[in-house]
Scaffold this motif. Structure first.
Motif, mmCIF file in Angstrom:
data_model
loop_
_atom_site.group_PDB
_atom_site.id
_atom_site.type_symbol
_atom_site.label_atom_id
_atom_site.label_comp_id
_atom_site.label_asym_id
_atom_site.label_seq_id
_atom_site.Cartn_x
_atom_site.Cartn_y
_atom_site.Cartn_z
ATOM 1 N N ASP A 84 0.834 -1.210 0.000
ATOM 2 C CA ASP A 84 0.000 0.000 0.000
ATOM 3 C C ASP A 84 0.865 1.256 0.000
ATOM 4 O OD1 ASP A 84 -2.325 -1.455 -0.025
ATOM 5 O OD2 ASP A 84 -2.671 -1.322 2.141
ATOM 6 N N ILE A 85 1.957 1.226 0.771
ATOM 7 C CA ILE A 85 2.879 2.368 0.809
ATOM 8 C C ILE A 85 3.502 2.584 -0.573
ATOM 9 C CG2 ILE A 85 5.097 3.194 1.712
ATOM 10 C CD1 ILE A 85 4.369 1.759 4.359
ATOM 11 N N ILE A 86 3.950 1.498 -1.188
ATOM 12 C CA ILE A 86 4.566 1.585 -2.515
ATOM 13 C C ILE A 86 3.570 2.160 -3.523
ATOM 14 C CG2 ILE A 86 5.460 0.228 -4.454
ATOM 15 C CD1 ILE A 86 6.630 -1.702 -2.315
ATOM 16 N N ASP A 87 2.348 1.624 -3.537
ATOM 17 C CA ASP A 87 1.338 2.087 -4.490
ATOM 18 C C ASP A 87 0.987 3.549 -4.270
ATOM 19 O OD1 ASP A 87 1.265 -0.372 -5.682
ATOM 20 O OD2 ASP A 87 -0.523 -1.062 -4.614
ATOM 21 N N SER A 88 0.875 3.946 -3.002
ATOM 22 C CA SER A 88 0.529 5.334 -2.688
ATOM 23 C C SER A 88 1.616 6.297 -3.138
ATOM 24 C CB SER A 88 0.288 5.481 -1.183
ATOM 25 O OG SER A 88 0.055 6.819 -0.832
ATOM 26 N N LYS A 89 2.867 5.962 -2.824
ATOM 27 C CA LYS A 89 3.980 6.843 -3.203
ATOM 28 C C LYS A 89 4.175 6.864 -4.714
ATOM 29 C CE LYS A 89 6.671 6.858 1.063
ATOM 30 N NZ LYS A 89 8.006 6.685 1.669
ATOM 31 N N LEU A 90 3.954 5.721 -5.360
ATOM 32 C CA LEU A 90 4.073 5.675 -6.808
ATOM 33 C C LEU A 90 3.070 6.617 -7.461
ATOM 34 C CD1 LEU A 90 4.644 1.905 -7.643
ATOM 35 C CD2 LEU A 90 6.100 3.807 -8.322
ATOM 36 N N LYS A 91 1.846 6.611 -6.967
ATOM 37 C CA LYS A 91 0.820 7.471 -7.550
ATOM 38 C C LYS A 91 1.206 8.941 -7.420
ATOM 39 C CE LYS A 91 -3.045 4.289 -6.952
ATOM 40 N NZ LYS A 91 -4.273 3.968 -6.195
ATOM 41 N N PHE A 92 1.741 9.315 -6.270
ATOM 42 C CA PHE A 92 2.128 10.711 -6.067
ATOM 43 C C PHE A 92 3.317 11.076 -6.951
ATOM 44 C CE2 PHE A 92 4.846 13.886 -4.029
ATOM 45 C CZ PHE A 92 3.962 14.947 -3.978
ATOM 46 N N ASN A 93 4.367 10.244 -6.923
ATOM 47 C CA ASN A 93 5.570 10.563 -7.686
ATOM 48 C C ASN A 93 5.341 10.522 -9.191
ATOM 49 O OD1 ASN A 93 7.181 11.006 -5.442
ATOM 50 N ND2 ASN A 93 7.766 8.865 -5.266
ATOM 51 N N ILE A 94 4.637 9.510 -9.646
ATOM 52 C CA ILE A 94 4.373 9.394 -11.075
ATOM 53 C C ILE A 94 3.547 10.577 -11.560
ATOM 54 C CG2 ILE A 94 3.088 8.059 -12.775
ATOM 55 C CD1 ILE A 94 4.094 5.538 -11.399
ATOM 56 N N GLN A 95 2.564 10.958 -10.769
ATOM 57 C CA GLN A 95 1.704 12.073 -11.154
ATOM 58 C C GLN A 95 2.519 13.347 -11.376
ATOM 59 O OE1 GLN A 95 -1.408 11.950 -11.863
ATOM 60 N NE2 GLN A 95 -2.078 14.072 -11.877
ATOM 61 N N ASN A 96 3.547 13.544 -10.593
ATOM 62 C CA ASN A 96 4.311 14.777 -10.650
ATOM 63 C C ASN A 96 5.519 14.728 -11.582
ATOM 64 O OD1 ASN A 96 3.307 16.878 -8.494
ATOM 65 N ND2 ASN A 96 3.053 14.865 -7.584
ATOM 66 N N HIS A 97 6.035 13.564 -11.839
ATOM 67 C CA HIS A 97 7.302 13.481 -12.550
ATOM 68 C C HIS A 97 7.241 12.768 -13.891
ATOM 69 C CE1 HIS A 97 9.958 15.144 -9.399
ATOM 70 N NE2 HIS A 97 8.973 14.736 -8.605
ATOM 71 N N VAL A 98 6.099 12.292 -14.284
ATOM 72 C CA VAL A 98 5.958 11.694 -15.615
ATOM 73 C C VAL A 98 4.626 12.097 -16.231
ATOM 74 C CG1 VAL A 98 7.358 9.668 -15.019
ATOM 75 C CG2 VAL A 98 4.883 9.535 -14.845
ATOM 76 N N THR A 99 4.648 12.220 -17.544
ATOM 77 C CA THR A 99 3.410 12.378 -18.312
ATOM 78 C C THR A 99 3.499 11.458 -19.514
ATOM 79 O OG1 THR A 99 3.148 14.689 -17.639
ATOM 80 C CG2 THR A 99 1.890 13.953 -19.553
ATOM 81 N N LEU A 100 2.530 10.588 -19.632
ATOM 82 C CA LEU A 100 2.480 9.588 -20.694
ATOM 83 C C LEU A 100 1.386 9.965 -21.689
ATOM 84 C CD1 LEU A 100 2.857 6.757 -21.993
ATOM 85 C CD2 LEU A 100 1.404 5.850 -20.156
ATOM 86 N N TYR A 101 1.745 10.102 -22.951
ATOM 87 C CA TYR A 101 0.764 10.328 -24.014
ATOM 88 C C TYR A 101 0.496 9.007 -24.719
ATOM 89 C CZ TYR A 101 0.878 15.420 -23.700
ATOM 90 O OH TYR A 101 0.750 16.727 -23.262
ATOM 91 N N GLN A 102 -0.773 8.733 -24.979
ATOM 92 C CA GLN A 102 -1.148 7.460 -25.586
ATOM 93 C C GLN A 102 -2.307 7.686 -26.541
ATOM 94 O OE1 GLN A 102 0.219 3.995 -24.194
ATOM 95 N NE2 GLN A 102 -0.092 3.989 -26.386
ATOM 96 N N SER A 103 -2.170 7.202 -27.761
ATOM 97 C CA SER A 103 -3.250 7.336 -28.739
ATOM 98 C C SER A 103 -4.324 6.288 -28.495
ATOM 99 C CB SER A 103 -2.706 7.181 -30.162
ATOM 100 O OG SER A 103 -3.775 7.119 -31.093
ATOM 101 N N GLY A 126 -7.177 8.615 -34.929
ATOM 102 C CA GLY A 126 -7.285 9.244 -36.247
ATOM 103 C C GLY A 126 -7.791 8.331 -37.334
ATOM 104 N N GLY A 127 -8.149 7.093 -37.000
ATOM 105 C CA GLY A 127 -8.701 6.169 -37.990
ATOM 106 C C GLY A 127 -7.695 5.205 -38.565
ATOM 107 N N ASP A 128 -6.428 5.597 -38.554
ATOM 108 C CA ASP A 128 -5.352 4.699 -38.986
ATOM 109 C C ASP A 128 -4.131 4.985 -38.123
ATOM 110 O OD1 ASP A 128 -3.365 6.573 -40.558
ATOM 111 O OD2 ASP A 128 -5.367 7.093 -41.287
ATOM 112 N N ILE A 129 -3.167 4.070 -38.153
ATOM 113 C CA ILE A 129 -2.042 4.171 -37.238
ATOM 114 C C ILE A 129 -1.207 5.421 -37.495
ATOM 115 C CG2 ILE A 129 -0.588 2.681 -38.691
ATOM 116 C CD1 ILE A 129 0.644 1.601 -36.052
ATOM 117 N N HIS A 130 -0.960 5.743 -38.752
ATOM 118 C CA HIS A 130 -0.117 6.899 -39.065
ATOM 119 C C HIS A 130 -0.757 8.201 -38.593
ATOM 120 C CE1 HIS A 130 2.751 9.432 -41.194
ATOM 121 N NE2 HIS A 130 1.723 10.088 -41.704
ATOM 122 N N SER A 131 -2.019 8.409 -38.945
ATOM 123 C CA SER A 131 -2.712 9.642 -38.546
ATOM 124 C C SER A 131 -2.825 9.748 -37.032
ATOM 125 C CB SER A 131 -4.114 9.689 -39.179
ATOM 126 O OG SER A 131 -4.029 9.673 -40.581
#
Length: 219
Positions: A84-103, A126-131
């Protein structure tokens, strides 16, 4: 906290051999892990989700928290409280130090690690992988201000992202880690201006010290 753009992937054998045949897969993984280890305690990494890269970023974040637990026996199973400690700290740290973009084009094939990241920006299908990938790249690189970009391994997308990044962020630091081979070596050889070339990009596999010296000490 400054934004660092990461463009990276492990080339697939079914794609153009100029990427797969020159790729150093161990070096690609080592470089991504080293970058995350050096940058994440201080700054933010922003990247377009890739199934070969996202799990590596998550691995580094998890190791940070596990090391903080200061357990004498690091091999034994974690208690429910420790998890629970690991999951809680991960959520806080990840939220502040990473941003993931995903199509959303890849919605049915998101890596399971995506669920561990709360700060995920989903972009239009976009309807196809390239777009779809182009829409994601445009949004990711236009709506953020970057201090630097790191290029590691990869395929044709590395070349596209290098050119777009240079167009939108001409004053930012650019580090193509050519020792990882694949598309990044092509970028280093053919696209990087001569005055920015550095032998360490080609021959230095001590990625922790490389990123400290050529990235962290300069931004």
């Amino acid at each position: 906290m400054k934004n660092i753009f990461l463009s990276a992937s492990i080339p697939l054998p079914e794609r153009h051999p100029k990427y797969y045949d020159t790729a150093d897969i161990i070096a690609i993984r080592d470089a991504v892990i080293a970058l995350a280890s050096v940058v994440l305690p201080h700054h933010r990494i922003i990247w377009g989700g890739h199934p070969s890269i996202t799990p590596l970023i998550y691995y580094v974040m998890e190791r940070f928290i596990i090391n903080d637990l200061q357990r004498e026996d690091r091999e034994s199973q974690f208690s429910e409280e420790e998890r629970d400690i690991i999951d809680s700290k991960l959520k806080f740290n990840i939220q502040n130090h990473v941003t993931l973009y995903q199509s959303l084009f890849f919605e049915d094939n998101f890596p399971p690690e995506n669920e561990k990241f709360k700060n995920v920006v989903l972009t239009e299908n976009g309807g196809d992988i390239h777009s779809s990938i182009q829409l994601m790249r445009q949004k990711m690189l236009r709506e953020n201000t970057f201090s630097a970009a790191i290029f590691i391994g990869g395929m044709d997308g590395i070349e596209v992202e290098y050119n777009l990044f240079k167009e939108l962020h001409p004053d930012a630091l650019v580090l193509p880690i050519a020792s990882t081979g694949a598309a990044t070596k092509i970028v280093y050889d053919n696209l990087l201006q001569e005055e920015f070339k550095n032998e360490r990009f080609l021959k230095d596999y001590g990625y922790m010290s490389l990123f400290q010296k050529l990235l962290m000490d300069k931004i």
